[in-house]
Design a protein around this motif. Structure first.
Motif, PDB file in Angstrom:
ATOM      1  N   LYS A 170      -9.001  59.313 -86.111  1.00 27.18           N
ATOM      2  CA  LYS A 170      -9.316  58.952 -84.529  1.00 27.18           C
ATOM      3  C   LYS A 170      -8.098  58.499 -83.920  1.00 27.18           C
ATOM      4  O   LYS A 170      -7.940  58.230 -82.610  1.00 27.18           O
ATOM      5  N   TYR A 171      -6.888  58.595 -84.437  1.00 25.96           N
ATOM      6  CA  TYR A 171      -5.498  57.974 -84.089  1.00 25.96           C
ATOM      7  C   TYR A 171      -4.606  59.228 -83.968  1.00 25.96           C
ATOM      8  O   TYR A 171      -4.808  60.097 -84.861  1.00 25.96           O
ATOM      9  N   VAL A 172      -3.851  59.329 -82.971  1.00 23.82           N
ATOM     10  CA  VAL A 172      -2.892  60.707 -82.593  1.00 23.82           C
ATOM     11  C   VAL A 172      -1.849  60.268 -83.704  1.00 23.82           C
ATOM     12  O   VAL A 172      -1.594  61.341 -84.185  1.00 23.82           O
ATOM     13  N   PHE A 173      -1.485  59.113 -83.892  1.00 27.81           N
ATOM     14  CA  PHE A 173      -0.489  58.898 -84.810  1.00 27.81           C
ATOM     15  C   PHE A 173      -1.044  58.272 -86.190  1.00 27.81           C
ATOM     16  O   PHE A 173      -1.918  57.279 -86.283  1.00 27.81           O
ATOM     17  N   TRP A 174      -0.355  58.597 -87.269  1.00 22.77           N
ATOM     18  CA  TRP A 174      -0.763  57.809 -88.661  1.00 22.77           C
ATOM     19  C   TRP A 174      -0.005  56.651 -88.811  1.00 22.77           C
ATOM     20  O   TRP A 174      -0.621  55.673 -89.009  1.00 22.77           O
ATOM     21  N   ASP A 175       1.277  56.635 -88.804  1.00 20.06           N
ATOM     22  CA  ASP A 175       2.035  55.301 -88.832  1.00 20.06           C
ATOM     23  C   ASP A 175       2.731  55.358 -87.641  1.00 20.06           C
ATOM     24  O   ASP A 175       2.722  56.096 -86.661  1.00 20.06           O
ATOM     25  N   SER A 176       3.918  54.576 -87.613  1.00 20.40           N
ATOM     26  CA  SER A 176       4.681  54.293 -86.093  1.00 20.40           C
ATOM     27  C   SER A 176       5.335  55.310 -85.630  1.00 20.40           C
ATOM     28  O   SER A 176       5.910  55.421 -84.640  1.00 20.40           O
ATOM     29  N   MET A 177       5.438  56.452 -86.491  1.00 23.54           N
ATOM     30  CA  MET A 177       6.404  57.484 -86.111  1.00 23.54           C
ATOM     31  C   MET A 177       5.890  59.114 -86.315  1.00 23.54           C
ATOM     32  O   MET A 177       6.426  59.819 -85.580  1.00 23.54           O
ATOM     33  N   HIS A 178       4.801  59.122 -86.976  1.00 21.48           N
ATOM     34  CA  HIS A 178       4.443  60.353 -87.439  1.00 21.48           C
ATOM     35  C   HIS A 178       3.028  60.859 -87.324  1.00 21.48           C
ATOM     36  O   HIS A 178       2.005  59.611 -87.207  1.00 21.48           O
ATOM     37  N   PRO A 179       2.680  61.870 -86.833  1.00 23.44           N
ATOM     38  CA  PRO A 179       1.306  62.066 -86.237  1.00 23.44           C
ATOM     39  C   PRO A 179       0.286  62.153 -87.315  1.00 23.44           C
ATOM     40  O   PRO A 179       0.651  62.399 -88.800  1.00 23.44           O
ATOM     41  N   SER A 180      -0.833  61.816 -87.077  1.00 21.50           N
ATOM     42  CA  SER A 180      -2.065  62.129 -87.977  1.00 21.50           C
ATOM     43  C   SER A 180      -2.246  63.611 -88.327  1.00 21.50           C
ATOM     44  O   SER A 180      -1.788  64.519 -87.748  1.00 21.50           O
ATOM     45  N   GLU A 181      -2.919  63.711 -89.352  1.00 19.06           N
ATOM     46  CA  GLU A 181      -3.476  65.047 -89.845  1.00 19.06           C
ATOM     47  C   GLU A 181      -4.026  65.957 -88.771  1.00 19.06           C
ATOM     48  O   GLU A 181      -3.636  67.192 -88.579  1.00 19.06           O
ATOM     49  N   LYS A 182      -4.971  65.263 -87.994  1.00 13.99           N
ATOM     50  CA  LYS A 182      -5.849  65.857 -86.783  1.00 13.99           C
ATOM     51  C   LYS A 182      -4.734  66.388 -85.791  1.00 13.99           C
ATOM     52  O   LYS A 182      -4.646  67.392 -85.441  1.00 13.99           O
ATOM     53  N   THR A 183      -3.660  65.500 -85.332  1.00 16.56           N
ATOM     54  CA  THR A 183      -2.770  65.912 -84.591  1.00 16.56           C
ATOM     55  C   THR A 183      -1.783  66.917 -85.147  1.00 16.56           C
ATOM     56  O   THR A 183      -1.485  67.895 -84.176  1.00 16.56           O
ATOM     57  N   ASN A 184      -1.470  66.885 -86.364  1.00 13.70           N
ATOM     58  CA  ASN A 184      -0.658  68.001 -86.840  1.00 13.70           C
ATOM     59  C   ASN A 184      -1.508  69.377 -86.804  1.00 13.70           C
ATOM     60  O   ASN A 184      -0.808  70.560 -86.482  1.00 13.70           O
ATOM     61  N   PHE A 185      -2.812  69.323 -86.919  1.00 18.40           N
ATOM     62  CA  PHE A 185      -3.419  70.608 -86.661  1.00 18.40           C
ATOM     63  C   PHE A 185      -3.460  71.210 -85.191  1.00 18.40           C
ATOM     64  O   PHE A 185      -3.371  72.323 -85.102  1.00 18.40           O
ATOM     65  N   LEU A 186      -3.474  70.270 -84.313  1.00 14.39           N
ATOM     66  CA  LEU A 186      -3.472  70.572 -83.108  1.00 14.39           C
ATOM     67  C   LEU A 186      -1.907  71.004 -82.608  1.00 14.39           C
ATOM     68  O   LEU A 186      -2.067  72.228 -81.952  1.00 14.39           O
ATOM     69  N   VAL A 187      -1.233  70.633 -83.202  1.00 15.30           N
ATOM     70  CA  VAL A 187       0.179  71.083 -82.977  1.00 15.30           C
ATOM     71  C   VAL A 187       0.440  72.441 -83.724  1.00 15.30           C
ATOM     72  O   VAL A 187       1.105  73.353 -83.042  1.00 15.30           O
ATOM     73  N   ALA A 188      -0.180  72.744 -84.672  1.00 17.07           N
ATOM     74  CA  ALA A 188       0.173  74.005 -85.541  1.00 17.07           C
ATOM     75  C   ALA A 188      -0.791  74.929 -84.569  1.00 17.07           C
ATOM     76  O   ALA A 188      -0.420  76.132 -84.587  1.00 17.07           O
ATOM     77  N   GLU A 189      -1.939  74.667 -84.159  1.00 18.68           N
ATOM     78  CA  GLU A 189      -2.801  75.801 -83.394  1.00 18.68           C
ATOM     79  C   GLU A 189      -2.071  75.939 -82.210  1.00 18.68           C
ATOM     80  O   GLU A 189      -2.033  77.057 -81.825  1.00 18.68           O
ATOM     81  N   HIS A 190      -1.606  75.065 -81.466  1.00 21.57           N
ATOM     82  CA  HIS A 190      -0.871  75.380 -80.289  1.00 21.57           C
ATOM     83  C   HIS A 190       0.313  76.390 -80.788  1.00 21.57           C
ATOM     84  O   HIS A 190       0.591  77.270 -79.702  1.00 21.57           O
ATOM     85  N   THR A 191       1.161  75.990 -81.522  1.00 23.81           N
ATOM     86  CA  THR A 191       2.342  76.664 -81.981  1.00 23.81           C
ATOM     87  C   THR A 191       1.929  78.306 -82.333  1.00 23.81           C
ATOM     88  O   THR A 191       2.491  79.233 -81.770  1.00 23.81           O
ATOM     89  N   LEU A 192       0.902  78.334 -83.048  1.00 26.35           N
ATOM     90  CA  LEU A 192       0.394  79.696 -83.485  1.00 26.35           C
ATOM     91  C   LEU A 192       0.032  80.727 -82.190  1.00 26.35           C
ATOM     92  O   LEU A 192       0.431  81.659 -82.009  1.00 26.35           O
ATOM     93  N   ASN A 227       0.644  80.209 -78.781  1.00 21.29           N
ATOM     94  CA  ASN A 227       1.789  80.111 -78.043  1.00 21.29           C
ATOM     95  C   ASN A 227       3.397  80.635 -78.342  1.00 21.29           C
ATOM     96  O   ASN A 227       3.936  80.997 -77.299  1.00 21.29           O
ATOM     97  N   THR A 228       3.451  80.561 -79.429  1.00 24.03           N
ATOM     98  CA  THR A 228       4.853  80.854 -79.962  1.00 24.03           C
ATOM     99  C   THR A 228       4.885  81.962 -81.058  1.00 24.03           C
ATOM    100  O   THR A 228       5.449  82.916 -80.946  1.00 24.03           O
ATOM    101  N   LEU A 229       4.158  81.620 -82.149  1.00 25.58           N
ATOM    102  CA  LEU A 229       4.154  82.161 -83.473  1.00 25.58           C
ATOM    103  C   LEU A 229       3.456  83.551 -83.411  1.00 25.58           C
ATOM    104  O   LEU A 229       3.582  84.463 -84.368  1.00 25.58           O
ATOM    105  N   ALA A 230       2.700  83.782 -82.251  1.00 26.75           N
ATOM    106  CA  ALA A 230       1.823  85.126 -82.234  1.00 26.75           C
ATOM    107  C   ALA A 230       2.627  86.164 -82.251  1.00 26.75           C
ATOM    108  O   ALA A 230       2.322  87.405 -82.284  1.00 26.75           O
TER     109      ALA A 230
END
Length: 347
Positions: free
Chosen positions: A317-339, A341-344
């Motif tokens: 439910k949080y964008v961040f897991w700790d004070s500097m690093h994204p949560s797993e869900k955010t990591n997924f969204l970043v990966a999806e975006h990268t795939l 828009n870039t890695l395709a």
């Protein structure tokens, strides 16, 4: 919690259906954004191989990933149909056959600048390259030169690094800031990035993605410095990230022209993360300005531990897991975006 995992997995399956991958291996360099646990085997305080890290990973296992679950490179690998996690090169539980399908040399706390890695005694970028050369030799011994070279030339190389050079080095200690104005320090780091990419190319890499800096002024740890102003993003840090990213894109274009046969792309991390942080509800989050672990404002690594009573119950439910690093869900969204828009371009 399980429903969230099923949702993430179903989304990954959709990506897998859409992508016909030509890539059979992923090789990763960088910092905590892509370190799956190399620091577990390094004498450093920059570790996360303890609970509650990994609380949403398989079997709730803390692996050394700075997240409640998987990181972006894991999701990219799964979406490309390779494997569901990228292992750490220093992890003795894996062998060269495992690493042939994907491996990460990344080390949390490191940077382009050697001084950055020395602050927390982590693996410097040059040593990541030394490990990569060792890995190449191991591949050739096990698979033979021809097969090994095929693995290396067809692999996708992902680089994610640079944030620590500014937040843990330039702005935290006087050494670099007394020698360089920030624009010159950016150029210093870009020179290292250029040489690293050329080194990879000379060693056989042909499909390379290098990530830009995130909106580092919006990380909870940095926002905490703006306590009297309502913990707003530090705009000066964000401007530096944007300026660095523009220069990095220029470098990518130049090297693409100069290095024959290379497919080199810039991965934009800044804009997708900024959108998520500024509009968390639009992406299914409830909290965007602080992390889940402990108070979410300044804790990470050993300060983010299972004894802290303030850790939230549902991390995604949080964008961040700790004070500097994204949560797993955010990591997924970043990966999806990268795939998408870039890695395709690689598949």
């Amino acid at each position: 919690m399980k429903a969230i995992h099923l949702l993430l997995f179903s989304q990954v399956l959709v990506l897998m259906i859409k992508i016909c991958a030509q890539i059979t291996s992923i090789i990763v360099f960088g910092d905590s954004s892509v370190d799956p646990g190399n620091n577990n085997y390094v004498a450093t305080v920059a570790k996360s191989n303890f609970q509650p890290y990994g609380c949403d990973f398989y079997d709730k296992r803390p692996t050394g990933r700075f997240s409640n679950g998987r990181i972006a490179t894991d999701f990219i690998s799964e979406a490309l149909g390779i494997r569901n996690i990228i292992p750490a090169y220093l992890d003795p539980h894996y062998n060269i056959v495992d690493f042939a399908k994907g491996v990460s040399f990344a080390s949390a706390g490191t940077g382009y600048d050697n001084f950055t890695s020395s602050i927390l005694s982590v693996i410097p970028l040059w040593k990541e390259l030394v490990y990569y050369k060792e890995y190449q030799n191991r591949l050739r011994v096990h698979f033979g030169a021809e097969n090994a070279n095929k693995i290396l030339s067809e692999a996708l190389y992902l680089i994610s690094i640079g944030t620590n050079d500014f937040l843990e080095n330039y702005y935290a200690f006087p050494f670099r800031s007394t020698v360089y104005i920030v624009e010159d320090y950016e150029n210093y780091l870009l020179g290292i990035a250029k040489n690293f990419i050329i080194d990879l190319y000379d060693l056989g890499a042909r499909k390379i993605s290098i990530g830009g800096l995130p909106p580092m002024g919006c990380l909870p740890l940095e926002r905490n410095e703006n306590y009297l102003s309502g913990k707003k993003c530090i705009q000066s840090y964000n401007r530096v990230a944007q300026d660095f990213n523009v220069k990095l894109q220029q470098l990518v274009r130049r090297l693409t022209r100069e290095l024959g046969g290379v497919q080199l792309v810039y991965s934009d991390i800044y804009n997708i993360l900024f959108d998520i942080i500024m509009n968390p509800q639009s992406f299914g989050f409830e909290v965007g300005e602080r992390g889940c672990c402990a108070t979410g404002s300044y804790e990470m690594s050993y300060m983010c531990n299972k004894l802290n009573p303030f850790t939230c119950s549902i991390a995604n439910k949080y964008v961040f897991w700790d004070s500097m690093h994204p949560s797993e869900k955010t990591n997924f969204l970043v990966a999806e975006h990268t795939l998408k828009n870039t890695l395709a371009v690689f598949v």
